[in-house]
Design an enzyme around this catalytic site. Structure first.
Site, PDB file in Angstrom:
ATOM      1  N   GLY A  11      -5.527   4.785 -55.094  1.00  0.00           N
ATOM      2  CA  GLY A  11      -5.108   4.316 -56.391  1.00  0.00           C
ATOM      3  C   GLY A  11      -5.733   2.950 -56.403  1.00  0.00           C
ATOM      4  O   GLY A  11      -5.826   2.270 -55.762  1.00  0.00           O
ATOM      5  N   ARG A  72      -9.994  10.056 -55.432  1.00  0.00           N
ATOM      6  CA  ARG A  72      -9.573  10.564 -54.226  1.00  0.00           C
ATOM      7  C   ARG A  72     -10.480  11.837 -53.725  1.00  0.00           C
ATOM      8  O   ARG A  72     -10.990  12.448 -54.666  1.00  0.00           O
ATOM      9  CB  ARG A  72      -7.966  11.234 -54.619  1.00  0.00           C
ATOM     10  CG  ARG A  72      -6.992  10.151 -54.908  1.00  0.00           C
ATOM     11  CD  ARG A  72      -5.831  10.576 -54.604  1.00  0.00           C
ATOM     12  NE  ARG A  72      -4.840   9.271 -54.582  1.00  0.00           N
ATOM     13  CZ  ARG A  72      -4.400   8.498 -55.492  1.00  0.00           C
ATOM     14  NH1 ARG A  72      -4.580   8.994 -56.864  1.00  0.00           N
ATOM     15  NH2 ARG A  72      -3.649   7.382 -55.181  1.00  0.00           N
ATOM     16  N   ASP A 103      -2.992   3.256 -47.697  1.00  0.00           N
ATOM     17  CA  ASP A 103      -2.876   3.917 -46.371  1.00  0.00           C
ATOM     18  C   ASP A 103      -3.712   5.140 -46.155  1.00  0.00           C
ATOM     19  O   ASP A 103      -4.238   5.291 -45.149  1.00  0.00           O
ATOM     20  CB  ASP A 103      -1.433   3.808 -46.112  1.00  0.00           C
ATOM     21  CG  ASP A 103      -0.689   5.101 -47.119  1.00  0.00           C
ATOM     22  OD1 ASP A 103      -0.989   5.096 -48.234  1.00  0.00           O
ATOM     23  OD2 ASP A 103       0.460   5.717 -46.788  1.00  0.00           O
ATOM     24  N   THR A 125      -3.003  -2.082 -52.924  1.00  0.00           N
ATOM     25  CA  THR A 125      -2.225  -1.053 -53.499  1.00  0.00           C
ATOM     26  C   THR A 125      -1.192  -1.768 -54.228  1.00  0.00           C
ATOM     27  O   THR A 125      -0.468  -2.754 -53.607  1.00  0.00           O
ATOM     28  CB  THR A 125      -1.790  -0.010 -52.739  1.00  0.00           C
ATOM     29  OG1 THR A 125      -0.437   0.669 -53.260  1.00  0.00           O
ATOM     30  CG2 THR A 125      -1.298  -0.520 -51.285  1.00  0.00           C
ATOM     31  N   ASP A 127       1.828  -0.754 -54.472  1.00  0.00           N
ATOM     32  CA  ASP A 127       3.024  -0.326 -53.821  1.00  0.00           C
ATOM     33  C   ASP A 127       3.723  -1.131 -52.776  1.00  0.00           C
ATOM     34  O   ASP A 127       4.702  -1.179 -52.378  1.00  0.00           O
ATOM     35  CB  ASP A 127       2.916   1.174 -53.363  1.00  0.00           C
ATOM     36  CG  ASP A 127       2.379   2.162 -54.185  1.00  0.00           C
ATOM     37  OD1 ASP A 127       2.583   1.746 -55.441  1.00  0.00           O
ATOM     38  OD2 ASP A 127       1.735   3.197 -54.014  1.00  0.00           O
ATOM     39  N   ASP A 129       3.258  -0.919 -49.606  1.00  0.00           N
ATOM     40  CA  ASP A 129       3.703  -0.063 -48.666  1.00  0.00           C
ATOM     41  C   ASP A 129       2.896  -0.154 -47.270  1.00  0.00           C
ATOM     42  O   ASP A 129       2.854   1.059 -46.533  1.00  0.00           O
ATOM     43  CB  ASP A 129       3.845   1.257 -48.969  1.00  0.00           C
ATOM     44  CG  ASP A 129       2.507   1.964 -49.601  1.00  0.00           C
ATOM     45  OD1 ASP A 129       1.667   1.006 -49.664  1.00  0.00           O
ATOM     46  OD2 ASP A 129       2.548   3.124 -50.019  1.00  0.00           O
ATOM     47  N   ARG A 171       5.545   4.844 -55.569  1.00  0.00           N
ATOM     48  CA  ARG A 171       5.539   6.037 -54.440  1.00  0.00           C
ATOM     49  C   ARG A 171       6.861   6.048 -53.511  1.00  0.00           C
ATOM     50  O   ARG A 171       7.719   6.160 -54.180  1.00  0.00           O
ATOM     51  CB  ARG A 171       4.123   5.826 -53.585  1.00  0.00           C
ATOM     52  CG  ARG A 171       2.795   5.747 -54.445  1.00  0.00           C
ATOM     53  CD  ARG A 171       1.632   6.932 -54.276  1.00  0.00           C
ATOM     54  NE  ARG A 171       1.322   7.249 -52.891  1.00  0.00           N
ATOM     55  CZ  ARG A 171       0.188   7.330 -52.757  1.00  0.00           C
ATOM     56  NH1 ARG A 171      -0.981   7.329 -53.695  1.00  0.00           N
ATOM     57  NH2 ARG A 171      -0.442   7.392 -51.376  1.00  0.00           N
TER      58      ARG A 171
HETATM   59  P1  ADP Z   1      -4.698   5.320 -50.868  1.00  0.00           P
HETATM   60  O1  ADP Z   1      -5.582   4.889 -50.259  1.00  0.00           O
HETATM   61  O2  ADP Z   1      -4.142   4.629 -52.296  1.00  0.00           O
HETATM   62  O3  ADP Z   1      -3.206   5.748 -50.343  1.00  0.00           O
HETATM   63  P2  ADP Z   1      -4.865   8.309 -51.008  1.00  0.00           P
HETATM   64  O4  ADP Z   1      -3.711   8.589 -50.233  1.00  0.00           O
HETATM   65  O5  ADP Z   1      -4.970   9.238 -52.213  1.00  0.00           O
HETATM   66  O6  ADP Z   1      -4.920   6.899 -51.634  1.00  0.00           O
HETATM   67  O7  ADP Z   1      -6.154   8.029 -50.054  1.00  0.00           O
HETATM   68  C1  ADP Z   1      -7.354   8.267 -50.454  1.00  0.00           C
HETATM   69  C2  ADP Z   1      -8.425   9.078 -49.948  1.00  0.00           C
HETATM   70  O8  ADP Z   1      -8.404   8.635 -48.638  1.00  0.00           O
HETATM   71  C3  ADP Z   1      -8.038  10.400 -49.882  1.00  0.00           C
HETATM   72  O9  ADP Z   1      -8.643  10.998 -51.078  1.00  0.00           O
HETATM   73  C4  ADP Z   1      -9.042  10.950 -48.870  1.00  0.00           C
HETATM   74  O10 ADP Z   1     -10.160  10.939 -49.404  1.00  0.00           O
HETATM   75  C5  ADP Z   1      -9.014   9.582 -47.842  1.00  0.00           C
HETATM   76  N1  ADP Z   1      -8.151  10.361 -46.759  1.00  0.00           N
HETATM   77  C6  ADP Z   1      -6.820  10.355 -46.871  1.00  0.00           C
HETATM   78  N2  ADP Z   1      -6.226  10.543 -45.655  1.00  0.00           N
HETATM   79  C7  ADP Z   1      -7.227  11.030 -44.821  1.00  0.00           C
HETATM   80  C8  ADP Z   1      -7.632  11.630 -43.721  1.00  0.00           C
HETATM   81  N3  ADP Z   1      -6.173  11.912 -42.943  1.00  0.00           N
HETATM   82  N4  ADP Z   1      -8.511  11.883 -43.178  1.00  0.00           N
HETATM   83  C9  ADP Z   1      -9.434  11.759 -44.043  1.00  0.00           C
HETATM   84  N5  ADP Z   1      -9.514  10.995 -45.215  1.00  0.00           N
HETATM   85  C10 ADP Z   1      -8.274  10.731 -45.608  1.00  0.00           C
END
Ligand code: ADP
Length: 319
Positions: A11, A72, A103, A125, A127, A129, A171
């Site tokens: 995000g 994502r 995260d 972010t 959030d 968090d 979130r």
């Molecule tokens: P944010 O970073 O804002 O928390 P997301 O949770 O959507 O957003 O994570 C962003 C991107 O990070 C995901 O679309 C994916 O490409 C990558 N990602 C998340 N979790 C994993 C994981 N366990 N292993 C590898 N890549 C990951």
């Protein structure tokens, strides 16, 4: 190290541009070339990258969103996807990567680190968090947006003597709602970290009106439930005219506040220092006003910080 890359992922958050600017300028200051990867991990897999120069990050510190775009990436969650990404980094002679994101993005960054590629994270972010940092980049700006909205809603709420439910983002975290409740003088706040019941909310409401309150504002974090449902329940139970506002994505945009710009500048620059010092698998953060470094694992292991003090305060000040 002569060449590093930077990407934004997950995000978007106000201040990401200020963080990119800090990474680019700090690296160039040390004679290191910077490659900007577009669209997060997707761009890494599809090799969407370009050199970013000093001038490219000019006129950016005050802009919301991210000039590198974000995405994502499901592909990056697979071993094949990550191997492709790694291949592209190595083929281009890139020696280190700064990941600016939340995260989820750090989990991805940690996977690259485990493959032996020097990777560091900058927490961004709205959030707030991410354990290991008191504040994430974007949180302060989002709060300002929420407070602006609450102040405006308060004017109309007073004029019409109404109850307002305002749903905010975050979130699974209640930080945005909690801080906004304290700063906005909300009558009640509902966050995922704390149990709540409708009777308590409505009796506080009725007590307030009995002693002459002209309006009431109830904040609910999206992770704790739906504002629309809550509004209907309150109206049914109390007979008070209740309006609901779901603030939505306005909370993600806008020019970053001073706090977010300074935080982004400090953390972005520190991330480059970490790479140049040979560090990997770590995130930068701010704790007690000082820039700190924690391994990614700290972030995955540590439970959400306690919200007790601020929650109690909001309860006590809204009697
Ligand atoms: P944010 O970073 O804002 O928390 P997301 O949770 O959507 O957003 O994570 C962003 C991107 O990070 C995901 O679309 C994916 O490409 C990558 N990602 C998340 N979790 C994993 C994981 N366990 N292993 C590898 N890549 C990951």
């Amino acid at each position: 190290m002569k060449k590093i890359a930077v990407l934004t992922s997950g995000g978007d958050a106000p201040g990401m541009n200020a963080a990119i600017r800090a990474v680019v300028r700090k690296a160039i200051y040390h004679g290191v070339e910077v490659i900007g990867i577009e669209y997060g991990y997707n761009g890494l897999i599809q090799n969407q990258q370009r050199t970013v120069n000093i001038g490219d990050v000019g006129d950016m510190i005050h802009r919301g969103g991210t000039m590198l775009y974000t995405a994502r990436s499901e592909a990056f969650k697979t071993e094949t996807g990550r191997q492709e990404a790694l291949q592209h980094l190595q083929n281009e002679g890139i020696e280190g990567l700064v990941v600016i994101g939340g995260d989820g993005s750090f989990r991805g960054a940690n996977e690259l680190h485990r493959l032996g590629f020097p990777t560091v994270g900058v927490p961004a972010t709205i959030d707030n968090d991410i354990p290991g940092t008191d504040f994430t980049i974007g949180f302060d700006t989002a709060l300002h947006t929420i407070i602006e909205a609450i102040d405006k809603i308060r004017d109309t709420a007073t004029s019409h003597e109404r109850t307002y439910v305002i749903e905010v983002m975050g979130r699974d975290a209640g930080d945005l709602a909690l801080w906004a409740a304290v700063a906005g003088g909300a009558e009640s706040v509902i966050i995922p970290e704390k149990e709540w019941d409708l009777d308590d909310i409505t009796s506080r409401l009725l007590r307030g009106y009995e002693r002459g309150k002209k309006h009431s504002i109830i904040l609910i974090a999206e992770g704790a439930g739906s504002g629309l449902t809550l509004g209907k329940e309150i109206e049914k139970k109390t007979g008070l005219e209740t309006r609901v506002t779901v603030l939505g994505h306005v909370q993600r945009g806008g020019a970053p506040t001073v706090n977010d710009r300074v935080l982004a500048s400090r953390l972005g620059a520190h991330a480059v220092s970490l790479l140049l010092d040979g560090k990997s698998g770590v995130m930068t953060g701010i704790e007690h006003h000082r820039v700190v470094t924690h391994p990614f694992s700290h972030q995955f292991d540590t439970k959400q910080m306690s919200h007790n003090e601020l929650y109690e305060l909001s309860q006590q000040l809204s009697i």
